[in-house]
Motif scaffolding. Structure first.
Motif, mmCIF file in Angstrom:
data_model
loop_
_atom_site.group_PDB
_atom_site.id
_atom_site.type_symbol
_atom_site.label_atom_id
_atom_site.label_comp_id
_atom_site.label_asym_id
_atom_site.label_seq_id
_atom_site.Cartn_x
_atom_site.Cartn_y
_atom_site.Cartn_z
ATOM 1 N N ASN A 294 0.778 -1.120 -0.018
ATOM 2 C CA ASN A 294 -0.006 -0.036 -0.050
ATOM 3 C C ASN A 294 0.708 1.276 -0.152
ATOM 4 O O ASN A 294 0.410 2.251 0.514
ATOM 5 C CB ASN A 294 -0.991 -0.256 1.241
ATOM 6 C CG ASN A 294 -2.238 0.727 0.952
ATOM 7 O OD1 ASN A 294 -2.477 0.980 -0.315
ATOM 8 N ND2 ASN A 294 -3.202 0.749 1.952
ATOM 9 N N VAL A 295 1.988 1.381 -0.625
ATOM 10 C CA VAL A 295 2.862 2.263 -0.521
ATOM 11 C C VAL A 295 3.365 2.739 -2.209
ATOM 12 O O VAL A 295 3.398 1.878 -2.997
ATOM 13 C CB VAL A 295 4.429 1.971 0.269
ATOM 14 C CG1 VAL A 295 5.361 3.126 -0.010
ATOM 15 C CG2 VAL A 295 4.232 1.655 1.574
ATOM 16 N N PHE A 296 3.376 4.071 -2.524
ATOM 17 C CA PHE A 296 3.658 4.433 -3.832
ATOM 18 C C PHE A 296 5.050 5.081 -3.625
ATOM 19 O O PHE A 296 5.408 5.605 -2.673
ATOM 20 C CB PHE A 296 2.712 5.363 -4.347
ATOM 21 C CG PHE A 296 1.449 4.899 -4.320
ATOM 22 C CD1 PHE A 296 0.851 4.193 -5.417
ATOM 23 C CD2 PHE A 296 0.465 4.923 -3.511
ATOM 24 C CE1 PHE A 296 -0.514 3.773 -5.512
ATOM 25 C CE2 PHE A 296 -0.935 4.427 -3.542
ATOM 26 C CZ PHE A 296 -1.352 3.855 -4.657
ATOM 27 N N VAL A 297 5.826 5.149 -5.219
ATOM 28 C CA VAL A 297 6.933 5.955 -5.174
ATOM 29 C C VAL A 297 6.807 6.931 -6.462
ATOM 30 O O VAL A 297 6.038 6.603 -7.062
ATOM 31 C CB VAL A 297 8.066 4.959 -5.192
ATOM 32 C CG1 VAL A 297 8.484 4.277 -3.721
ATOM 33 C CG2 VAL A 297 8.014 4.070 -6.280
ATOM 34 N N LEU A 298 7.710 7.631 -6.453
ATOM 35 C CA LEU A 298 7.877 8.556 -7.624
ATOM 36 C C LEU A 298 8.660 7.675 -8.683
ATOM 37 O O LEU A 298 9.360 7.036 -8.538
ATOM 38 C CB LEU A 298 8.389 9.803 -7.429
ATOM 39 C CG LEU A 298 7.900 10.681 -6.266
ATOM 40 C CD1 LEU A 298 8.864 11.968 -6.184
ATOM 41 C CD2 LEU A 298 6.388 11.199 -6.807
ATOM 42 N N GLY B 255 10.833 14.786 -17.805
ATOM 43 C CA GLY B 255 11.303 16.010 -17.780
ATOM 44 C C GLY B 255 10.406 17.102 -16.985
ATOM 45 O O GLY B 255 10.077 17.950 -17.077
ATOM 46 N N LEU B 256 10.467 16.350 -15.695
ATOM 47 C CA LEU B 256 9.802 17.039 -14.615
ATOM 48 C C LEU B 256 10.906 17.215 -13.282
ATOM 49 O O LEU B 256 11.791 16.422 -13.402
ATOM 50 C CB LEU B 256 8.635 16.147 -14.196
ATOM 51 C CG LEU B 256 7.359 16.045 -15.034
ATOM 52 C CD1 LEU B 256 6.341 14.877 -14.496
ATOM 53 C CD2 LEU B 256 6.751 17.304 -15.509
ATOM 54 N N VAL B 257 10.500 17.942 -12.386
ATOM 55 C CA VAL B 257 11.219 18.007 -11.287
ATOM 56 C C VAL B 257 10.186 17.601 -10.010
ATOM 57 O O VAL B 257 8.919 17.675 -10.136
ATOM 58 C CB VAL B 257 11.818 19.317 -10.899
ATOM 59 C CG1 VAL B 257 12.753 19.741 -12.251
ATOM 60 C CG2 VAL B 257 10.652 20.513 -11.081
ATOM 61 N N VAL B 258 10.750 17.536 -8.858
ATOM 62 C CA VAL B 258 9.986 17.308 -7.654
ATOM 63 C C VAL B 258 8.689 18.197 -7.371
ATOM 64 O O VAL B 258 7.627 17.927 -7.107
ATOM 65 C CB VAL B 258 10.843 16.835 -6.348
ATOM 66 C CG1 VAL B 258 9.905 16.601 -5.033
ATOM 67 C CG2 VAL B 258 11.841 15.738 -6.347
ATOM 68 N N GLY B 259 8.972 19.553 -7.707
ATOM 69 C CA GLY B 259 7.951 20.380 -7.486
ATOM 70 C C GLY B 259 6.760 20.475 -8.300
ATOM 71 O O GLY B 259 5.746 21.006 -7.959
#
Length: 282
Positions: free
Chosen positions: A207-211, A218-222
């Motif tokens: 039940n855990v997700f990761v990025l 082409g993305l950043v954490v923000g």
């Protein structure tokens, strides 16, 4: 292979994936904070069949105008449904429910290689426990049911002395404990983040997700994690969020897909019978 057989076989394979998705939703009907997934289907590559422009080739072929021949359907996308599940009171001090649908607790997860490398994971399951610290048994770490460390707003483990008398978490996620002498001691704030693009999250299990690999996208954490939500009342202690799986909706989808699977299986059988009849002509 006959086109009708190929279309039916491909579609049956994709329908089975849709049924597997429903089965996973039903299996997690009672999983705390579980978010269901739904599948959408689309047609595979289709060909436009037009009339033969050269009258000297394939003379006499008159295909209906605008006819399109495809090769079945496929699962085009699976979407994570972020609807808020119902919140039920448990009375247990280490049960926490998030009251907004786009928020997640942060936890520490093991790398895919199973090595000591760790990364930040996200979960809606707020059923936490206390586990003795391996380096200092006098302290207890706050962990998930599967043993993953719950993190504070700074990305550090949350530790509480083993001789505590009571644990309290206010609606903003601020953790404190009461000593045997009745003194209140602040520990920190639960790491709670807002996920702006939940469809990018990858399920890691438990039940855990990761990025995902944001650089490849082409993305950043923000772009995925929102600004700090400190001082906002988003936590309810002694309560848990239920799964957002709608049993009646899932059963309806399952019956629809099973019916479609049956039709395609019948189409495959009829095409096979027709080919056998042709092969047996004398």
């Amino acid at each position: 292979m006959d086109r009708s057989m190929m279309t039916a076989a491909v579609t049956m394979n994709q329908l089975q994936q849709g049924l597997d998705l429903i089965a996973n939703n039903l299996a997690n009907l009672n999983t705390n904070g579980y978010k269901s997934r739904s599948a959408t289907f689309s047609s595979l590559l289709a060909q436009n069949m037009t009339r033969q422009p050269d009258e000297t080739v394939n003379l006499g072929r008159l295909s209906p105008l605008g006819i399109r021949l495809g090769t079945g359907a496929r699962v085009a996308d699976t979407r994570l449904k972020m609807d808020q599940g119902s919140i039920r009171t448990t009375g247990r001090a280490l049960d926490f429910a998030l009251t907004q649908p786009d928020l997640f607790f942060t936890v520490s997860t093991t790398g895919q290689e199973g090595l000591a490398t760790t990364t930040t994971g996200f979960t809606r399951d707020g059923a936490f426990y206390l586990q003795p610290d391996a380096n200092n048994p006098r302290f207890l770490n706050l962990v998930t049911a599967s043993g993953q460390f719950v993190l504070d707003e700074n990305g550090n483990r949350i530790r509480i002395p083993g001789d505590y008398a009571e644990i309290h978490v206010d609606p903003t996620g601020e953790i404190s404990y009461k000593t045997r002498g009745g003194q209140n001691v602040a520990v920190g704030r639960l790491g709670i983040v807002q996920i702006l693009r939940p469809q990018l999250l990858k399920a890691q299990g438990n039940n855990v997700f990761v990025l995902p690999d944001l650089q490849a996208l082409g993305l950043v954490v923000g772009d995925v994690i929102g600004p700090n939500i400190a001082n906002q009342p988003v936590v309810q202690q002694r309560a848990l969020e239920s799964s957002n799986v709608d049993l009646s909706e899932e059963m309806t989808k399952m019956m629809t897909l099973e019916r479609s699977y049956e039709f395609n299986a019948r189409s495959l059988s009829v095409a096979d019978d027709m080919l056998a009849l042709i092969n047996n002509l004398r």
